[in-house]
Design a protein around this motif. Structure first.
Motif, PDB file in Angstrom:
ATOM      1  N   GLN A   1       1.796   2.970  -7.996  1.00 12.53           N
ATOM      2  CA  GLN A   1       1.955   1.570  -8.340  1.00 12.53           C
ATOM      3  C   GLN A   1       0.642   1.040  -8.886  1.00 12.53           C
ATOM      4  O   GLN A   1      -0.429   1.409  -8.410  1.00 12.53           O
ATOM      5  CB  GLN A   1       2.370   0.752  -7.120  1.00 12.53           C
ATOM      6  N   THR A   2       0.683   0.174  -9.867  1.00  7.81           N
ATOM      7  CA  THR A   2      -0.534  -0.363 -10.465  1.00  7.81           C
ATOM      8  C   THR A   2      -0.738  -1.830 -10.108  1.00  7.81           C
ATOM      9  O   THR A   2      -1.736  -2.199  -9.539  1.00  7.81           O
ATOM     10  CB  THR A   2      -0.510  -0.199 -11.997  1.00  7.81           C
ATOM     11  N   VAL A   3       0.217  -2.689 -10.444  1.00  6.62           N
ATOM     12  CA  VAL A   3       0.053  -4.121 -10.217  1.00  6.62           C
ATOM     13  C   VAL A   3       0.436  -4.465  -8.784  1.00  6.62           C
ATOM     14  O   VAL A   3       1.520  -4.119  -8.324  1.00  6.62           O
ATOM     15  CB  VAL A   3       0.911  -4.942 -11.201  1.00  6.62           C
TER      16      VAL A   3
ATOM     17  N   VAL B   1       0.811  -1.209   0.000  1.00  3.90           N
ATOM     18  CA  VAL B   1       0.000   0.000   0.000  1.00  3.90           C
ATOM     19  C   VAL B   1       0.849   1.266   0.000  1.00  3.90           C
ATOM     20  O   VAL B   1       0.500   2.265  -0.615  1.00  3.90           O
ATOM     21  CB  VAL B   1      -0.969   0.000   1.198  1.00  3.90           C
ATOM     22  N   GLN B   2       2.007   1.210   0.660  1.00  6.28           N
ATOM     23  CA  GLN B   2       2.853   2.399   0.669  1.00  6.28           C
ATOM     24  C   GLN B   2       3.314   2.723  -0.741  1.00  6.28           C
ATOM     25  O   GLN B   2       3.314   3.881  -1.161  1.00  6.28           O
ATOM     26  CB  GLN B   2       4.067   2.176   1.580  1.00  6.28           C
ATOM     27  N   SER B   3       3.696   1.692  -1.510  1.00  8.23           N
ATOM     28  CA  SER B   3       4.111   1.926  -2.876  1.00  8.23           C
ATOM     29  C   SER B   3       2.946   2.356  -3.735  1.00  8.23           C
ATOM     30  O   SER B   3       3.113   3.104  -4.696  1.00  8.23           O
ATOM     31  CB  SER B   3       4.750   0.654  -3.459  1.00  8.23           C
TER      32      SER B   3
ATOM     33  N   SER C   1      12.584  -7.025  -9.678  1.00  7.55           N
ATOM     34  CA  SER C   1      13.222  -6.628 -10.923  1.00  7.55           C
ATOM     35  C   SER C   1      12.290  -5.846 -11.838  1.00  7.55           C
ATOM     36  O   SER C   1      12.635  -5.549 -12.969  1.00  7.55           O
ATOM     37  CB  SER C   1      13.726  -7.867 -11.674  1.00  7.55           C
ATOM     38  N   GLY C   2      11.093  -5.519 -11.366  1.00  2.38           N
ATOM     39  CA  GLY C   2      10.137  -4.831 -12.211  1.00  2.38           C
ATOM     40  C   GLY C   2      10.374  -3.331 -12.268  1.00  2.38           C
ATOM     41  O   GLY C   2      11.113  -2.755 -11.464  1.00  2.38           O
ATOM     42  N   THR C   3       9.736  -2.717 -13.241  1.00  2.00           N
ATOM     43  CA  THR C   3       9.792  -1.265 -13.368  1.00  2.00           C
ATOM     44  C   THR C   3       8.397  -0.734 -13.630  1.00  2.00           C
ATOM     45  O   THR C   3       7.488  -1.478 -14.000  1.00  2.00           O
ATOM     46  CB  THR C   3      10.717  -0.849 -14.530  1.00  2.00           C
TER      47      THR C   3
ATOM     48  N   ASN D   1       6.645  -2.908  -7.777  1.00  3.78           N
ATOM     49  CA  ASN D   1       6.512  -3.564  -6.475  1.00  3.78           C
ATOM     50  C   ASN D   1       5.495  -4.697  -6.503  1.00  3.78           C
ATOM     51  O   ASN D   1       4.833  -4.975  -5.507  1.00  3.78           O
ATOM     52  CB  ASN D   1       6.120  -2.544  -5.411  1.00  3.78           C
ATOM     53  N   ALA D   2       5.358  -5.364  -7.643  1.00  2.49           N
ATOM     54  CA  ALA D   2       4.424  -6.484  -7.743  1.00  2.49           C
ATOM     55  C   ALA D   2       4.918  -7.663  -6.913  1.00  2.49           C
ATOM     56  O   ALA D   2       6.095  -7.982  -6.893  1.00  2.49           O
ATOM     57  CB  ALA D   2       4.265  -6.898  -9.202  1.00  2.49           C
TER      58      ALA D   2
END
Length: 277
Positions: free
Chosen positions: A23-25, A16-18, A224-226, A231-232
């Motif tokens: 953040q979407t996913v 939730v912080q992200s 490793s996501g962007t 933050n998935a």
């Protein structure tokens, strides 16, 4: 068939912080289920088509329709485009089967991959066939008969499930005028109370009990996501779900009023017949 509603609540809480920073996913899951129906106070039997599979790409906010998600199964037979559900918003694949053999033939054990926004999360592992035992409800009152609990909604009802140490357990109750749920991570016993007067007399409610073993993935970020995948979270899960119904019946005083009205109607009918004679 059960969805990942409870894991969604937990994983959303972790990110939730992200989410506050666009953040979407939130999470990606691959999950196998063994589904049951509780027929009495101590027995759970296989539901119709009791074995099922689901994979999800879930978000708490934002429109994912323009970012087609795909699922790759361990057999390496290629990628499947997932179905978009705008109300989620989420991408998903779901299927039900009559036997475990049929489930495993279509969705075998091993490492799954999920791709969204052009970024692949892998491996999401499902190995070991570690399905939990069927959760069976213990009740603070009443008796389940033929999969149905007749209950006076003016009284509180506590539902308890117990088993060996479980990664995650949850109870959900939904129907007209009431939708409530709670969950617990870890432990072996969990209880949920439906407060008095929460359910409406004359309505039916579905109860779903969940045991989940989280066997693959991370309950942190995949790292490793962007962008929307920054933050998935992801997880492979084996689940056992049990359902039964609650029939909310009138309290005894209401029954008395109904019976009194029926008796009065009978008296009036007899009088009219006598007058006609």
């Amino acid at each position: 068939m059960k969805t990942t509603r409870f894991l969604a609540i937990f994983l959303f809480g972790m990110v939730v912080q992200s989410s506050l920073f666009a953040q979407t996913v939130n999470f990606l899951t691959a999950e196998k289920f063994h589904n049951y129906t509780q027929t009495d106070d101590s027995t759970a039997v296989d539901a119709s088509n009791p074995w099922s599979f689901s994979a999800h790409v879930e978000a708490s906010a934002g429109d994912l329709s323009g970012a087609a998600a795909t699922l790759t199964i361990p057999s390496g037979t290629g990628s499947t485009t997932m179905t978009y559900n705008a109300s989620g918003p989420k991408w998903s694949v779901t299927a039900s089967f009559a036997s475990q053999a049929a489930l495993d033939a279509a969705y075998g054990n091993g490492d799954y991959s999920l791709t969204a926004y052009g970024q692949t999360v892998s491996p999401i592992s499902l190995t070991g066939d570690v399905y939990p035992v069927a959760p069976i409800a213990s009740l603070s009152g009443g008796t389940i008969v033929g999969g149905v609990l007749a209950w006076d909604p003016s009284q509180a009802l506590t539902i308890t499930i117990s088993g060996a140490s479980i990664s995650h357990m949850a109870i959900n109750v939904d129907g007209t005028g009431f939708n409530g749920s709670d969950e617990q991570f870890g432990g072996s016993t969990f209880s949920y109370t439906i407060d008095a007067n929460s359910m409406l007399a004359g309505n039916n409610y579905n109860v779903e009990l969940d045991f989940d073993n989280i066997v693959g993935g991370t309950l942190g970020t995949f790292g490793s996501g962007t962008g929307p995948m920054l933050n998935a979270n992801y997880a492979g899960v084996y689940s056992a779900t049990t359902t039964f119904a609650i029939q909310a019946i009138p309290e005894p005083s209401t029954y008395a009023a109904i019976l009194g009205a029926v008796a009065l109607a009978g008296v009036l009918l007899r009088r009219r017949r006598l007058q006609r004679a």
